[in-house]
Design an enzyme around this catalytic site. Structure first.
Site, PDB file in Angstrom:
ATOM      1  N   HIS A   5       0.820  -1.214   0.000  1.00 19.02           N
ATOM      2  CA  HIS A   5       0.000   0.000   0.000  1.00 19.02           C
ATOM      3  C   HIS A   5       0.853   1.263   0.000  1.00 19.02           C
ATOM      4  CE1 HIS A   5      -3.946  -1.799   0.310  1.00 19.02           C
ATOM      5  NE2 HIS A   5      -3.438  -2.690   1.133  1.00 19.02           N
ATOM      6  N   CYS A   7       0.223 -30.457 -14.907  1.00 20.65           N
ATOM      7  CA  CYS A   7       1.547 -30.669 -14.298  1.00 20.65           C
ATOM      8  C   CYS A   7       1.532 -31.339 -12.926  1.00 20.65           C
ATOM      9  CB  CYS A   7       2.312 -29.349 -14.223  1.00 20.65           C
ATOM     10  SG  CYS A   7       1.502 -28.093 -13.224  1.00 20.65           S
ATOM     11  N   GLU A  51      -4.391  -6.870  10.602  1.00 19.41           N
ATOM     12  CA  GLU A  51      -5.218  -6.955   9.388  1.00 19.41           C
ATOM     13  C   GLU A  51      -4.574  -6.068   8.327  1.00 19.41           C
ATOM     14  OE1 GLU A  51      -8.943  -4.852   9.387  1.00 19.41           O
ATOM     15  OE2 GLU A  51      -8.589  -4.053  11.361  1.00 19.41           O
TER      16      GLU A  51
HETATM   17  C1  LIG Z   1      -8.523 -10.667   1.587  1.00 24.73           C
HETATM   18  C2  LIG Z   1      -7.348  -9.963   2.190  1.00 24.73           C
HETATM   19  C3  LIG Z   1      -6.627  -9.044   1.433  1.00 24.73           C
HETATM   20  C4  LIG Z   1      -5.540  -8.384   2.001  1.00 24.73           C
HETATM   21  N1  LIG Z   1      -4.795  -7.568   1.195  1.00 24.73           N
HETATM   22  C5  LIG Z   1      -3.700  -6.968   1.712  1.00 24.73           C
HETATM   23  C6  LIG Z   1      -2.889  -6.169   0.871  1.00 24.73           C
HETATM   24  O1  LIG Z   1      -3.110  -6.087  -0.327  1.00 24.73           O
HETATM   25  N2  LIG Z   1      -1.849  -5.514   1.421  1.00 24.73           N
HETATM   26  C7  LIG Z   1      -1.564  -5.594   2.760  1.00 24.73           C
HETATM   27  O2  LIG Z   1      -0.645  -4.907   3.206  1.00 24.73           O
HETATM   28  N3  LIG Z   1      -2.290  -6.399   3.573  1.00 24.73           N
HETATM   29  C8  LIG Z   1      -3.327  -7.098   3.072  1.00 24.73           C
HETATM   30  N4  LIG Z   1      -4.060  -7.936   3.863  1.00 24.73           N
HETATM   31  C9  LIG Z   1      -3.629  -8.161   5.237  1.00 24.73           C
HETATM   32  C10 LIG Z   1      -2.468  -9.154   5.313  1.00 24.73           C
HETATM   33  O3  LIG Z   1      -2.731 -10.294   4.540  1.00 24.73           O
HETATM   34  C11 LIG Z   1      -2.256  -9.557   6.768  1.00 24.73           C
HETATM   35  O4  LIG Z   1      -2.101  -8.392   7.532  1.00 24.73           O
HETATM   36  C12 LIG Z   1      -1.031 -10.418   6.965  1.00 24.73           C
HETATM   37  O5  LIG Z   1      -0.991 -11.508   6.082  1.00 24.73           O
HETATM   38  C13 LIG Z   1      -1.014 -10.921   8.403  1.00 24.73           C
HETATM   39  O6  LIG Z   1       0.115 -11.722   8.580  1.00 24.73           O
HETATM   40  P1  LIG Z   1       0.308 -12.542   9.915  1.00 24.73           P
HETATM   41  O7  LIG Z   1       1.667 -13.102   9.858  1.00 24.73           O
HETATM   42  O8  LIG Z   1      -0.071 -11.691  11.086  1.00 24.73           O
HETATM   43  O9  LIG Z   1      -0.811 -13.664   9.885  1.00 24.73           O
HETATM   44  P2  LIG Z   1      -0.831 -15.085   9.148  1.00 24.73           P
HETATM   45  O10 LIG Z   1      -0.323 -15.017   7.785  1.00 24.73           O
HETATM   46  O11 LIG Z   1      -2.192 -15.635   9.337  1.00 24.73           O
HETATM   47  O12 LIG Z   1       0.217 -15.928   9.983  1.00 24.73           O
HETATM   48  C14 LIG Z   1      -0.056 -16.457  11.248  1.00 24.73           C
HETATM   49  C15 LIG Z   1       0.558 -17.834  11.301  1.00 24.73           C
HETATM   50  O13 LIG Z   1       0.446 -18.350  12.602  1.00 24.73           O
HETATM   51  C16 LIG Z   1       0.223 -19.736  12.513  1.00 24.73           C
HETATM   52  N5  LIG Z   1      -0.382 -20.155  13.780  1.00 24.73           N
HETATM   53  C17 LIG Z   1      -1.596 -19.795  14.266  1.00 24.73           C
HETATM   54  N6  LIG Z   1      -1.797 -20.380  15.458  1.00 24.73           N
HETATM   55  C18 LIG Z   1      -0.682 -21.103  15.720  1.00 24.73           C
HETATM   56  C19 LIG Z   1      -0.309 -21.946  16.796  1.00 24.73           C
HETATM   57  N7  LIG Z   1      -1.124 -22.154  17.831  1.00 24.73           N
HETATM   58  N8  LIG Z   1       0.900 -22.556  16.753  1.00 24.73           N
HETATM   59  C20 LIG Z   1       1.761 -22.360  15.708  1.00 24.73           C
HETATM   60  N9  LIG Z   1       1.427 -21.572  14.651  1.00 24.73           N
HETATM   61  C21 LIG Z   1       0.230 -20.960  14.666  1.00 24.73           C
HETATM   62  C22 LIG Z   1      -0.717 -19.873  11.326  1.00 24.73           C
HETATM   63  O14 LIG Z   1      -0.690 -21.176  10.787  1.00 24.73           O
HETATM   64  C23 LIG Z   1      -0.157 -18.824  10.380  1.00 24.73           C
HETATM   65  O15 LIG Z   1       0.770 -19.350   9.456  1.00 24.73           O
HETATM   66  C24 LIG Z   1      -5.166  -8.617   3.344  1.00 24.73           C
HETATM   67  C25 LIG Z   1      -5.888  -9.552   4.100  1.00 24.73           C
HETATM   68  C26 LIG Z   1      -6.952 -10.230   3.525  1.00 24.73           C
HETATM   69  C27 LIG Z   1      -7.671 -11.261   4.311  1.00 24.73           C
END
Ligand SMILES: Cc1cc2nc3c(=O)[nH]c(=O)nc-3n(C[C@H](O)[C@H](O)[C@H](O)COP(=O)(O)OP(=O)(O)OC[C@H]3O[C@@H](n4cnc5c(N)ncnc54)[C@H](O)[C@@H]3O)c2cc1C
Length: 490
Positions: free
Chosen positions: A58, A448, A344
């Site tokens: 962004h 594939c 988020e």
């Molecule tokens: C539809 C959509 C569109 C988006 N578009 C954008 C965008 O264009 N640009 C942007 O900047 N952001 C975007 N976002 C937001 C962005 O995707 C998230 O902010 C980001 O991916 C969050 O990353 P994270 O590592 O916090 O979460 P996650 O990717 O969910 O990682 C958390 C990890 O923790 C693991 N986990 C959970 N519980 C446990 C446990 N008990 N033990 C071990 N492991 C565990 C899970 O398996 C997971 O791999 C979007 C989100 C959505 C849903």
């Protein structure tokens, strides 16, 4: 410590969650002389919300002033070009356009211009004529736009895998299929329990995404909760990739940035996402209603979009917190527990900046961090066969004939690239697909997948019946050919 017959491990810092936040933090901490272990529940890193989003870096002008989203988004945007260059991952700085339709919407566009320029974002206001000259396929009724040339697109899964790879190169350990099922603090230490192990840690970083409130609660921290919000997205084939150059945003609504038209880093056009509060954190279904809303929204920006060109759809769930903002802080109740929760959108963009702030939090919690002299920020280069010149391709095939065998016809991905991905940590069909795009084209792996299954089987030394799409329970082949013929004989 509780009595257990499970294997015990120790680490100074344990990161729970290998999404973009956990992997960026792991890589950041690998700059220091500190013993770090990352635990990921899934079969590979990057499989939570990180693999199911819009992939947009962004611009940094959307976020409300005073929020943590604003604090981390624009700095994250500014870190992307160098980060992606160091890790040799694809980053397209193709710009972002926020378009206005009416004079009232153009007033809102002006407000975002003011908000962004005040925090240093490079922005430009475009008249209707300038907008349509830049993007001739947009609705000619649009009134003008805000242009953020430093916005871009990445492949989030590729980035998470590369961050983890580089962190490991610099000494971080990680375990997959390691879901934390219990956690507690005792005698100044913190303990994390998986199905097979108990890990003792001095510091724990909660990067568990949608489940970050559940992990916090295991430690007795119940002062925030996650409210899942789903987004459906729809991907077009490569034949319409040139319809727009920049990511097109409408003027945002109250709870989301609206329906966008997104030229992804992989080259496909995508439209979405919806923004619907849901009850289940793992509600990843798409729907006719979601499609209708996405298509109507996208078509109002780019009228020529043709639904027959859609090749794939998915949903991701945002880990929205009940604060309506990111939670990046030390637990007020459990010393040495850091919450990186409620990340988020724009969490993907903000991830490098959030990760860069983690050493400050750990120091505040009492950890002494000393920078390594030999930190290597560069991940060893990846070969993308179809981007090489004819001469380079010929030379490579002479050296390694596996680069001469195209396995994925839609995306022109060679056996050599698939083998390289496996050697870098891919263990599943989805891991290959998200890392090198084999199976991500128009046929979606119809051609594939059997070949990739065989390559995984060969390289990992496991029978094809144990090769999975996305971890245990998603095996694709029931019998090996020999077993099948024996059954047929019977
Ligand atoms: C539809 C959509 C569109 C988006 N578009 C954008 C965008 O264009 N640009 C942007 O900047 N952001 C975007 N976002 C937001 C962005 O995707 C998230 O902010 C980001 O991916 C969050 O990353 P994270 O590592 O916090 O979460 P996650 O990717 O969910 O990682 C958390 C990890 O923790 C693991 N986990 C959970 N519980 C446990 C446990 N008990 N033990 C071990 N492991 C565990 C899970 O398996 C997971 O791999 C979007 C989100 C959505 C849903």
């Amino acid at each position: 410590m509780k009595v257990t017959d499970k294997q015990t491990l120790t680490a100074q810092v344990v990161i729970v969650g290998g999404g973009i936040i956990g992997t960026a933090t792991a890589r950041e901490l690998s700059r220091y002389n500190v013993d770090v272990l990352l635990l990921e529940a899934e079969a590979e890193v990057g499989w939570g919300t990180t693999k199911a989003n819009s992939g947009i870096v962004h611009g940094g002008f959307h976020e409300e002033p005073g929020t943590l989203k604003a604090k981390y988004c624009f700095p994250g945007n500014q870190m992307y070009p160098q980060l992606c260059e160091e890790l040799d991952v694809c980053f397209k700085q193709n710009g972002i356009l926020m378009v206005g339709r009416t004079p009232e919407e153009m007033e809102t566009v002006q407000e975002y211009y003011k908000r962004g320029t005040e925090r240093g974002v490079k922005l430009q206001l475009l008249s209707k004529e300038e907008l349509l000259e830049q993007e001739p396929n947009l609705d000619p009724e649009l009134a003008g736009a805000l242009y953020a040339p430093e916005g871009g697109s990445v492949m989030p899964f590729e980035l998470a895998a590369a961050l983890m790879e580089n962190a490991v190169q610099n000494g971080v350990r990680y375990e997959v299929n390691a879901k934390v099922i219990g956690a507690w603090a005792e005698g100044g230490k913190k303990y994390l329990e998986t199905a097979e192990k108990v890990i003792e840690a001095d510091y724990v970083i909660n990067a568990a995404g949608l489940f970050s409130d559940d992990l916090a609660r295991m430690f007795g921290d119940d002062y925030f909760s996650i409210r899942p919000r789903k987004g459906e997205e729809y991907i077009f084939d490569l034949s319409v990739k040139d319809m727009v150059k920049s990511t097109i945003f409408p003027v945002p609504g109250k709870i989301s940035k609206g329906i966008l038209v997104i030229p992804t880093a992989a080259g496909n056009l995508m439209m979405g996402p919806t923004g619907d509060n849901v009850d289940e954190k793992e509600d990843l279904g798409t729907s006719q209603d979601g499609f209708n809303r996405v298509f109507d929204g996208a078509k109002s920006l780019v009228p020529g979009l043709d639904p027959r060109k859609i090749i794939a759809q998915f949903a991701g769930v945002r880990a929205a917190s009940d604060r309506g903002d990111f939670i990046v802080e030390l637990s007020p109740n459990v010393p040495g527990l850091v919450h990186l929760a409620g990340i988020e959108s724009p969490g993907l963009t903000a991830a490098p900046a959030i990760a860069a702030d983690v050493p400050r939090l750990l120091r505040e919690a009492g950890l002494e961090l000393e920078e390594k002299e030999d930190f290597n920020p560069r991940r060893s280069g990846v070969i993308r066969f179809h981007t090489l010149s004819r001469e380079e391709q010929d030379k490579l095939v002479q050296e390694d004939p596996s680069f001469g065998r195209i396995i994925c016809r839609c995306e022109s991905i060679t056996e050599g690239e698939i083998v390289d991905a496996i050697h870098r940590g891919a263990r599943t069909l989805d891991g290959i697909k998200f890392r090198v795009r084999a199976g991500a084209g128009r046929c979606q792996g119809g051609f594939c997948q059997p070949f990739i299954t065989q390559i995984l089987s060969r390289e990992l030394g496991i029978p094809v019946t144990q090769v999975t799409k996305a971890g245990p329970g998603s095996e694709q082949v029931k019998y090996e050919a020999k077993e099948l013929s024996e059954q047929e004989v019977l």
